[in-house]
Write a protein that holds these residues in place. Structure first.
Motif, PDB file in Angstrom:
ATOM      1  N   ASP A 179       0.829  -1.207   0.000  1.00  0.00           N
ATOM      2  CA  ASP A 179       0.000   0.000   0.000  1.00  0.00           C
ATOM      3  C   ASP A 179       0.860   1.252   0.000  1.00  0.00           C
ATOM      4  OD1 ASP A 179      -2.311   1.476   0.099  1.00  0.00           O
ATOM      5  OD2 ASP A 179      -2.940   0.773   2.072  1.00  0.00           O
ATOM      6  N   ASP A 180       0.295   2.338  -0.514  1.00  0.00           N
ATOM      7  CA  ASP A 180       0.991   3.627  -0.560  1.00  0.00           C
ATOM      8  C   ASP A 180       2.347   3.489  -1.242  1.00  0.00           C
ATOM      9  OD1 ASP A 180      -1.164   4.551   0.790  1.00  0.00           O
ATOM     10  OD2 ASP A 180      -0.198   4.713   2.730  1.00  0.00           O
ATOM     11  N   GLU A 239      -4.889   4.298  -6.839  1.00  0.00           N
ATOM     12  CA  GLU A 239      -5.798   4.935  -5.889  1.00  0.00           C
ATOM     13  C   GLU A 239      -6.142   6.351  -6.344  1.00  0.00           C
ATOM     14  OE1 GLU A 239      -4.513   3.409  -1.535  1.00  0.00           O
ATOM     15  OE2 GLU A 239      -3.518   5.189  -2.249  1.00  0.00           O
TER      16      GLU A 239
HETATM   17 CA    CA Z   1      -3.246   3.437  -0.031  1.00  0.00          CA
END
Ligand code: CA
Ligand code: C2E
Ligand code: CA
Ligand code: CA
Length: 282
Positions: A179-180, A239
């Motif tokens: 994530d990220d 995202e």
């Molecule tokens: Ca994220």
């Protein structure tokens, strides 16, 4: 209040102090909040860019605080992380999300998957693998229906021993997403060592593509990441997709999955039902 602090002339110090008190109060009521059932989950669909179908949803926790109203995770996850409450809270989110994924599947909606965020403390929790297996079993859910999202920052510096639980989960068939991605420091050789199957590209890389003409640097970065990811057999989720322009551009760049307000804001689980039915009908 902020206004008074300013009028008193000592603005910054008093402001910081007021915030500390607010944090302190929130921290104090976190444990009872879990017992009282004040947390709830919103789900945001994950859409396959190639054909626009809903593949699953990310579980995002919220706190309906009796005084302050609905609080977002950014307001309490760091506190829960500091106090250790994140472990029982995270387990609750996982149980709830697994139950929900099972319900979607029983409604005959095909292979609906659920993504759950895992905090650094949960990663270090010695019962992570056993707990996750138990949750899946109790929900009657295949491991492949679950994706655990771990931030790049949580994994930076992790050695082989610390990565073992994630690897075990990956071997069981659980999808692991980084994530990220792109916001922390991780080099490419590091990426090869991680038991991940998906890169989740942070919103900051796709922001420049909201309107045409797209930011050429952002386009180059996304192109580079997609090519790297596909070389390593990883799928790419983007995202913060807020416009149709962005969605189309990211699809053309070869991104696999998208998430963002263009498709849907996070919402109650029933809404996802409507979305995928609309999907099946079209
Ligand atoms: Ca994220
Ligand atoms: P994240 O994992 O990066 O989640 C995506 C965040 O982006 C969510 O914020 C989502 O509401 C927001 N978002 C989605 N689409 C768009 C868009 O198109 N535009 C914009 N501007 N924003 C969009 P949210 O729900 O406030 O969650 C914030 C963070 O809190 C999450 O970031 C995640 O790191 C953390 N979090 C949420 N739920 C949990 C949980 O159950 N456990 C843990 N450990 N962390 C959680
Ligand atoms: Ca996430
Ligand atoms: Ca993010």
């Amino acid at each position: 209040t902020m206004y008074r602090a300013k009028a008193a002339g000592g603005n910054r110090y008093e402001l910081a102090d007021a915030r500390a008190i607010a944090r302190h109060n929130l921290t104090n009521c976190l444990p009872t909040a879990l017992e009282n059932g004040e947390f709830f989950i919103e789900y945001q669909p994950l859409v396959r860019l190639a054909d626009g179908t809903v593949r699953g949803a990310e579980a995002l926790v919220r706190w309906l605080h009796p005084v302050h109203g609905v609080l977002g995770p950014d307001q309490f996850i760091p506190l829960a992380e500091n106090t250790g409450l994140i472990v029982p809270l995270g387990r609750w989110v996982l149980e709830e999300a697994a139950r929900q994924a099972r319900a979607w599947r029983s409604d005959g909606e095909g292979p609906m998957r659920v993504n759950v965020n895992l905090s650094p403390s949960q990663l270090r929790c010695p019962t992570l693998v056993a707990d996750t297996v138990a949750v899946l079993r109790n929900a009657g859910l295949d491991a492949s229906a679950l994706c655990l999202e771990v931030t790049e920052n949580a994994l930076i510096g992790a050695d082989e021993k610390e990565l073992r639980p994630l690897r075990e989960l990956a071997d069981l068939g659980v999808d692991i997403a980084l994530d990220d991605f792109g916001t922390g420091y991780s080099n490419l050789s590091y990426l090869r060592r991680l038991p991940v199957s998906t890169l989740k590209l942070d919103r900051c890389f796709t922001r420049g593509m909201q309107q045409a003409p797209a930011d050429p640097v952002d386009v180059k970065i996304v192109e580079g990441i997609v090519s790297l990811a596909h070389t390593l057999d990883l799928s790419v989720t983007v995202e913060g997709v807020e416009t149709g322009n962005q969605a189309e551009h990211l699809r053309l760049l070869g991104c696999d999955t998208a998430q963002g307000w263009y498709y849907a804001r996070p919402g109650p689980p029933e809404r996802l039902h409507t979305l995928s039915l609309a999907d099946a009908a079209s």
